[in-house]
Design an enzyme around this catalytic site. Structure first.
Site, PDB file in Angstrom:
ATOM      1  N   ALA A   1      -2.489   0.478  -0.423  1.00  0.00           N
ATOM      2  CA  ALA A   1      -1.287   0.402  -2.484  1.00  0.00           C
ATOM      3  C   ALA A   1      -0.789   1.004  -2.610  1.00  0.00           C
ATOM      4  O   ALA A   1       0.254   1.821  -1.852  1.00  0.00           O
ATOM      5  CB  ALA A   1      -2.880   1.264  -3.061  1.00  0.00           C
ATOM      6  N   ASP A   2       0.018   0.037  -3.687  1.00  0.00           N
ATOM      7  CA  ASP A   2       1.369   0.385  -4.687  1.00  0.00           C
ATOM      8  C   ASP A   2       1.198   0.517  -5.868  1.00  0.00           C
ATOM      9  O   ASP A   2       0.719  -0.526  -6.274  1.00  0.00           O
ATOM     10  CB  ASP A   2       2.634  -0.578  -3.812  1.00  0.00           C
ATOM     11  CG  ASP A   2       4.231   0.273  -4.009  1.00  0.00           C
ATOM     12  OD1 ASP A   2       4.137   0.977  -3.001  1.00  0.00           O
ATOM     13  OD2 ASP A   2       5.094  -0.223  -4.640  1.00  0.00           O
ATOM     14  N   THR A   3       1.706   1.216  -6.354  1.00  0.00           N
ATOM     15  CA  THR A   3       1.975   1.494  -7.626  1.00  0.00           C
ATOM     16  C   THR A   3       3.118   1.071  -8.423  1.00  0.00           C
ATOM     17  O   THR A   3       4.749   1.912  -7.951  1.00  0.00           O
ATOM     18  CB  THR A   3       1.459   2.736  -7.895  1.00  0.00           C
ATOM     19  OG1 THR A   3      -0.132   2.726  -7.802  1.00  0.00           O
ATOM     20  CG2 THR A   3       1.420   2.702 -10.028  1.00  0.00           C
TER      21      THR A   3
ATOM     22  N   GLY B   1      -0.410  -2.762  -6.462  1.00  0.00           N
ATOM     23  CA  GLY B   1      -1.062  -4.051  -5.389  1.00  0.00           C
ATOM     24  C   GLY B   1      -1.758  -3.153  -4.723  1.00  0.00           C
ATOM     25  O   GLY B   1      -1.667  -1.887  -4.241  1.00  0.00           O
TER      26      GLY B   1
END
Length: 216
Positions: A91-93, A128
């Site tokens: 995940a990436d924010t 994501g």
């Protein structure tokens, strides 16, 4: 056969969200260099989440559970690894204001600059997520992003200076933490609160249900 759930992230906030729902998981953070080919926030988080998930999935294929940190979950014996099923989550924010991505501030001055821009405005938080379903005979990938709109109150320069001095903004995308002291500056949100913290737990659960996977 049980799925062994691996989080490809070192984020304490993501670990806490998974613990909050009672998920059993292991941690193996991706450490490779991040490469992006787009400036669109949604595309950026998709690319980065995919890179993280793929790196950790490759580690599991080559080395099994070596180096994985246990989080209350049984670690399969190495000789049984080839018959196991692994669920890897990357995940990436990012925070985006008028299409511009605001990452983690470089220093206090940068944090002040970001907060002055966000003050009184509406911005978006994109996370994501990439899920890799790794079986002995096959591999499937599910990728998606979630967007939450955040409406921020006007913040005075004095408030910004005081908040930055707490140190909380320095390791947060957009220079604020909605789950911490920064909550007092948030007027309202439109979308998933947990997405702003770092992981859209409900969407992840629903996507896995479609594939017949239970993580609780």
């Amino acid at each position: 056969m049980k799925w062994h759930f691996i989080l490809a992230s070192a984020s304490p906030r993501r670990r806490e969200l998974l613990r909050q729902i009672g998920a059993e998981f292991q941690v193996l953070p991706a450490k490779g260099e991040e490469v992006i080919t787009s400036t669109e926030p949604a595309q950026v988080v998709l690319e980065l989440s995919m890179q993280k998930a793929k790196e950790t999935a490759e580690h599991v294929r080559k080395f099994g559970t070596k180096g994985i940190k246990e989080e209350g979950c049984f670690l399969p014996e190495e000789e049984k690894r080839k018959s196991e099923k692994f669920l890897i989550l990357g995940a990436d924010t990012v925070v985006a204001l008028e299409g511009e991505i605001l990452g983690k501030p470089k220093d206090q001055a940068d944090a002040v600059r970001m907060l002055q821009r966000l003050s009184g405005s509406t911005h978006s938080v994109f996370t994501g997520v990439t899920l890799i379903l790794q079986k002995p005979e096959s591999e499937e990938m599910i990728s998606f992003f979630e967007e939450t709109k955040v409406f921020m109150h006007k913040i005075t320069d004095r408030e910004i200076e005081a908040y930055v001095k707490t140190g909380e903004p320095l390791d947060k995308a957009g220079a604020y933490g909605i789950q911490g002291k920064g909550a007092v500056y948030i007027e309202k949100i439109a979308g998933d609160y947990n997405n702003v913290v770092g992981l859209p737990i409900a969407r992840i659960y629903q996507e896995l249900r479609k594939s017949g996977i239970e993580i609780l």
